[in-house]
Design a protein around this motif. Structure first.
Motif, PDB file in Angstrom:
ATOM      1  N   ALA A  31       0.849  -1.337   0.009  1.00  0.00           N
ATOM      2  CA  ALA A  31      -0.050   0.056  -0.270  1.00  0.00           C
ATOM      3  C   ALA A  31       1.081   1.337  -0.124  1.00  0.00           C
ATOM      4  O   ALA A  31       1.086   1.793   1.227  1.00  0.00           O
ATOM      5  CB  ALA A  31      -0.916  -0.119   1.173  1.00  0.00           C
ATOM      6  N   ALA A  57      -3.093  -3.695  -2.435  1.00  0.00           N
ATOM      7  CA  ALA A  57      -4.127  -3.362  -1.239  1.00  0.00           C
ATOM      8  C   ALA A  57      -4.719  -4.709  -1.149  1.00  0.00           C
ATOM      9  O   ALA A  57      -4.729  -5.329  -1.586  1.00  0.00           O
ATOM     10  CB  ALA A  57      -5.231  -2.356  -1.659  1.00  0.00           C
ATOM     11  N   GLU A  72      -7.283   0.429   2.282  1.00  0.00           N
ATOM     12  CA  GLU A  72      -6.147   0.391   1.730  1.00  0.00           C
ATOM     13  C   GLU A  72      -6.535   0.723   0.282  1.00  0.00           C
ATOM     14  O   GLU A  72      -5.691   1.565  -0.370  1.00  0.00           O
ATOM     15  CB  GLU A  72      -5.121  -0.723   1.739  1.00  0.00           C
ATOM     16  N   ALA A 118      -5.497   4.022  -1.977  1.00  0.00           N
ATOM     17  CA  ALA A 118      -4.696   4.169  -3.371  1.00  0.00           C
ATOM     18  C   ALA A 118      -5.683   4.859  -4.397  1.00  0.00           C
ATOM     19  O   ALA A 118      -5.003   5.737  -5.068  1.00  0.00           O
ATOM     20  CB  ALA A 118      -4.294   2.752  -3.593  1.00  0.00           C
TER      21      ALA A 118
END
Length: 220
Positions: free
Chosen positions: A96, A115, A120, A124
């Motif tokens: 991540a 992720a 996460e 992103a």
């Protein structure tokens, strides 16, 4: 030199990214030739490959626009900059690391940021990641992608780990624009024997399965 839009299109057609952990730099060109002959254009050269930066640079020069050469297992910002300097058109990290996104975007390349959780993945996405690498995908399965994308349909997952010819259609049906395929495609046995004919056969099977899966999707 491809534009970012062209790279994005190439990664999703037919949607198979070969994850390559070559045993030597010299294997990258012939294995890419075999993948291309089988219909797989996107090749992710991982940094576990010996002399990976040179391998990426050599493959870019050798194949030009015929193949899409990227870098995988990128773990640090310095590595990220180095693979981009070597010519990587897309950069994949299993971590991540949203901080990689502006580095990759500035270079005109495409980002695939790792992720494992919805949080996460959303981090992103908010950082501007083009795709989310779901890893290890075999632990979660296509049902996880469907569940997460129900409230978060903007997330574009590329699962890696456990993707096979038999189950890749499930990943596409779950909404994944592409899949990453490692040892099921570019196996240790193939690399140990330099068996490029078998690699071409497997690549063709994956490309055919991906196209069939796409053709069966509504609106395609």
């Amino acid at each position: 030199m491809r534009t970012r839009d062209e790279i994005l299109q190439a990664l999703t057609d037919p949607g198979i990214i070969a994850v390559v952990r070559a045993q030597s730099r010299e294997q990258v060109v012939p294995l890419t030739e075999a993948l291309l002959a089988g219909g797989v254009r996107a090749v992710e050269v991982t940094l576990t490959t010996p002399d990976a930066y040179s391998a990426i640079e050599e493959a870019r020069k050798r194949f030009g626009r015929d193949a899409l050469i990227g870098a995988g297992t990128v773990l640090s910002a310095d590595q990220c900059r180095a693979v981009l300097a070597s010519g990587a058109e897309f950069v994949v990290t299993p971590l991540a690391r949203p901080d990689f996104v502006p580095i990759i975007f500035t270079a005109g390349a495409v980002s695939v940021i790792g992720a494992f959780t919805p949080t996460e993945a959303q981090w992103a996405h908010e950082a501007g990641a083009d795709f989310i690498k779901l890893f290890p995908a075999e632990i979660l399965g296509p049902g996880y992608v469907r569940s997460v994308r129900a409230p978060l349909p903007h997330l574009r997952f590329i699962p890696t780990g456990g993707v096979t010819v038999d189950n890749l259609a499930e990943w596409f049906r779950a909404g994944c624009p592409a899949v990453g395929v490692g040892s099921a495609l570019v196996s240790r046995e193939i690399l140990a024997a330099n068996d490029w004919a078998e690699l071409q056969r497997r690549a063709a099977a994956y490309a055919q399965a991906a196209r069939a899966a796409r053709a069966s999707q509504p609106g395609t």
